[in-house]
Design an enzyme around this catalytic site. Structure first.
Site, short mmCIF file in Angstrom:
data_model
loop_
_atom_site.label_atom_id
_atom_site.label_comp_id
_atom_site.label_asym_id
_atom_site.label_seq_id
_atom_site.Cartn_x
_atom_site.Cartn_y
_atom_site.Cartn_z
N THR A 178 0.86 -1.19 0.00
CA THR A 178 0.00 0.00 0.00
C THR A 178 0.89 1.23 0.00
OG1 THR A 178 -0.06 0.17 2.38
CG2 THR A 178 -1.79 -1.14 1.35
N GLU A 325 -6.38 -3.10 0.45
CA GLU A 325 -6.63 -4.20 1.38
C GLU A 325 -7.83 -5.04 0.96
OE1 GLU A 325 -5.93 -1.14 2.03
OE2 GLU A 325 -4.54 -0.94 3.71
N LYS A 435 -13.02 18.46 12.33
CA LYS A 435 -14.06 18.65 13.35
C LYS A 435 -14.10 20.11 13.75
CE LYS A 435 -15.61 14.76 15.96
NZ LYS A 435 -15.53 13.96 17.16
N TRP A 440 -18.58 17.25 12.45
CA TRP A 440 -17.77 16.79 11.34
C TRP A 440 -18.13 17.55 10.08
CZ3 TRP A 440 -17.52 10.69 11.45
CH2 TRP A 440 -16.71 10.32 12.51
P1 AMP Z 1 -5.61 2.60 -1.93
O1 AMP Z 1 -5.46 1.52 -0.96
O2 AMP Z 1 -4.35 3.34 -2.21
O3 AMP Z 1 -6.28 2.12 -3.17
O4 AMP Z 1 -6.57 3.70 -1.28
C1 AMP Z 1 -7.84 3.37 -0.83
C2 AMP Z 1 -8.54 4.60 -0.33
O5 AMP Z 1 -8.84 5.48 -1.42
C3 AMP Z 1 -9.89 4.31 0.28
O6 AMP Z 1 -9.78 3.85 1.60
C4 AMP Z 1 -10.58 5.65 0.16
O7 AMP Z 1 -10.16 6.55 1.18
C5 AMP Z 1 -10.05 6.18 -1.16
N1 AMP Z 1 -11.02 5.90 -2.23
C6 AMP Z 1 -10.99 4.92 -3.14
N2 AMP Z 1 -12.07 5.00 -3.96
C7 AMP Z 1 -12.79 6.06 -3.55
C8 AMP Z 1 -14.03 6.67 -3.95
N3 AMP Z 1 -14.72 6.22 -4.98
N4 AMP Z 1 -14.46 7.74 -3.26
C9 AMP Z 1 -13.78 8.23 -2.21
N5 AMP Z 1 -12.62 7.72 -1.78
C10 AMP Z 1 -12.13 6.64 -2.43
#
Ligand code: AMP
Length: 541
Positions: A178, A325, A435, A440
């Site tokens: 990640t 994940e 916040k 929020w």
């Molecule tokens: P990654 O593990 O780098 O793919 O990042 C995942 C994170 O990207 C998620 O936990 C979200 O915070 C954000 N994310 C992915 N898709 C979306 C979406 N459609 N809208 C908002 N946030 C997203």
């Protein structure tokens, strides 16, 4: 006789090869293969790797742009019982040394463009025994790395593996890291069973909508999320199972992507909002017809302004959500036929939501006491999920793994609301929540609104420490070329949405600051940790 079949990646290949072996797989608009050739190349690659000493449980890493060769690796490496490590080619050299060592890579298949980087860190790659070169041809590059061979030559010299072995479906198939904004990269991993079920679940969801955003047999597919990042959202496996024409673009150059969409008649892709924004604003892309194109936008929330610009070009843009994940896909924002009759603004709002869960995905939103919050689309809760395709833990990392799972639910680290129809709307990452006076305020919602200002090209909102309110929102704004919006214009624009009840009243406490660029992570996401560091260091509470 045992008639139970294990769920293995090799099963994904069966139907398309039987049904239409002449279907095409295209690389960069120049190389074309049939599925029958692809299948043979997978069998040659498997044999070539075995001849190099790769066996079950070994880890074979790939450093490449999106290519037909990468797709071959998606299959051949796990199909011989080895683990495919998709290396993030945008990591810093230090992070690369760490991830290669941590994953215990035995072999690295490397595109010639990344040879200088590997040469630089070679002395510290203790586990790696062999390097195999990936190149589009031409002269062999000069390198000090001891190459065990060149991919095409190795394939040509090997006898295709006749049969791929059967083994336990829970065997690890892939691993990758990640790209967090703090701390060391964290490894996740997925089994054959998980990848097969994710493929089926994704296809069931994408194929089941009546009209909008379907992925079906007549489609032409091209990924525009890197193949190193969560298996390009697992969609190459779905495309292969469907047996559709596939186009792999190589390195992402906006004009090349737009040209391929137009000339190869690509109908289905996925990308992050930043890439869609580039395709829509790069003048070199303007000449290409994108009106047949459907695109899932994920990795970050799709701003409404970008969705509107996409619809203006005839592009069917909608949202997908997931994370490294989770293999990754958890939800999609398909529109029903009735919703397609709604006015443009209502459609844009629906397309930009996080959407409804895939089959076999359970979602819940909980408050600080672990109680589910009401489905009123207003009360935010921490999003937890269950599905058959979530990483069991972080690789060799007990303390982070403990934080990832609570009572059999995976903590996404996202905060969201849900409406009565079950459609999600992510409002923040837990760690980016702002916040204000105990309330929020969604940074994503504010960014979305600020981006609708005509002078704003990019925006990010972070929490600024404040003695009275705890925190107030600070907008970092990149103006459009030639524009210089005043802070009070931005605040006035936001106030319009507060007056209409779209944003809570705390949002008027917004401050705005013009900046040259928004800090981004290696996969193009807004890096709020870096921005807090850059812009809040000298802020007095
Ligand atoms: P990654 O593990 O780098 O793919 O990042 C995942 C994170 O990207 C998620 O936990 C979200 O915070 C954000 N994310 C992915 N898709 C979306 C979406 N459609 N809208 C908002 N946030 C997203």
């Amino acid at each position: 006789m045992n008639t139970t079949q294990q769920l293995l990646i090799k099963n994904i290949l069966q139907a398309p090869i039987q049904d239409d072996p002449n279907q095409e797989i295209v690389y960069a608009g120049t190389l074309r293969f049939t599925y029958a050739q692809f299948r043979e190349r997978v069998a040659r690659l498997a044999a070539a790797l075995m001849a190099q000493g790769v066996g079950p449980g070994d880890t074979v890493a790939v450093m490449d742009y999106d290519s037909h060769r990468y797709l071959e690796c998606y299959f051949a490496i796990p199909m011989i019982g080895a683990v495919l490590h998709t290396i993030n080619i945008r990591l810093s050299p230090e992070q690369m040394v760490y991830t290669i060592g941590h994953a215990e890579d035995d072999v690295i298949l490397v595109n010639s463009d990344f040879l200088p980087l590997l040469e630089q860190i070679r002395g510290r790659l203790d586990t790696v025994e062999k390097f195999i070169l990936l190149t589009d041809g031409g002269d062999a590059p000069a390198t000090s790395l001891p190459l065990a061979g060149e991919y095409e030559a190795l394939l040509a010299a090997s006898t295709p593996l006749a049969d791929f072995p059967d083994f336990d479906e829970n065997t690890r198939a892939t691993t990758f890291y990640t790209t967090g904004t703090t701390g060391l990269p964290k490894g996740v991993y997925f089994s054959h069973r998980q990848l097969v079920l994710h493929t089926l679940g994704g296809l069931a969801a994408l194929g089941s909508n009546a009209t909008q955003g379907r992925f079906h047999r007549e489609d032409v597919y091209m990924p525009i999320t890197p193949m190193f990042h969560v298996h390009a959202w697992g969609i190459p496996y779905m495309a292969t199972m469907l047996g559709v024409k596939q186009v792999y673009p190589g390195r992402y150059i906006p004009e090349v992507l737009a040209r391929l969409i137009s000339t190869e008649k690509v109908t289905f892709s996925h990308c992050v909002p930043t890439i869609l924004h580039m395709l829509l604003t790069d003048p070199k892309c303007a000449q290409y017809d994108l009106s047949r194109w459907r695109v899932v936008i994920g990795g970050a929330a799709m701003p409404k302004a970008i969705c509107a610009a996409a619809l203006d070009r005839g592009i069917d843009a909608f949202t997908g959500y997931g994370m490294s994940e989770t293999c990754p896909i958890l939800s999609l924002s398909h529109l029903s036929d009735a919703e397609l009759q709604l006015d443009r603004d209502a459609q844009i709002a629906l397309r930009s939501r996080t959407g409804k869960s895939l089959p076999m995905v359970q979602l819940r939103l909980v408050d600080d006491e672990g109680r589910e919050v009401p489905r009123d689309d207003r009360t935010p809760g921490a999003l937890q999920v269950r599905a058959p395709w979530l990483t069991a833990s972080y690789l060799k990392d007990e303390s982070n793994s403990k934080r990832l799972w609570t009572d059999g639910w995976l903590n996404t680290g996202d905060v969201a609301c849900r409406n009565a129809e079950g459609s999600l709307r992510i409002t923040d990452r837990t760690k980016d929540v702002i916040k204000v006076g105990g309330e929020w305020v969604s940074s994503l919602e504010m960014e979305d609104i600020i981006l609708q200002h005509p002078d704003v090209a990019e925006a990010a909102v972070i929490g600024r420490p404040d003695l009275r309110w705890g925190e107030t929102p600070l907008a970092l704004v990149v103006p459009k070329p030639g524009a210089a919006p005043q802070e009070k214009e931005i605040v006035q624009h936001v106030k319009g949405f507060v007056d209409r009840g779209v944003l809570p009243k705390e949002a008027v406490l917004l401050r705005a600051r013009l900046v040259d660029a928004i800090a981004r992570t290696s996969v193009g996401k807004t890096n709020k940790v870096a921005m807090r560091e850059m812009y809040l260091k000298d802020v007095e509470e």
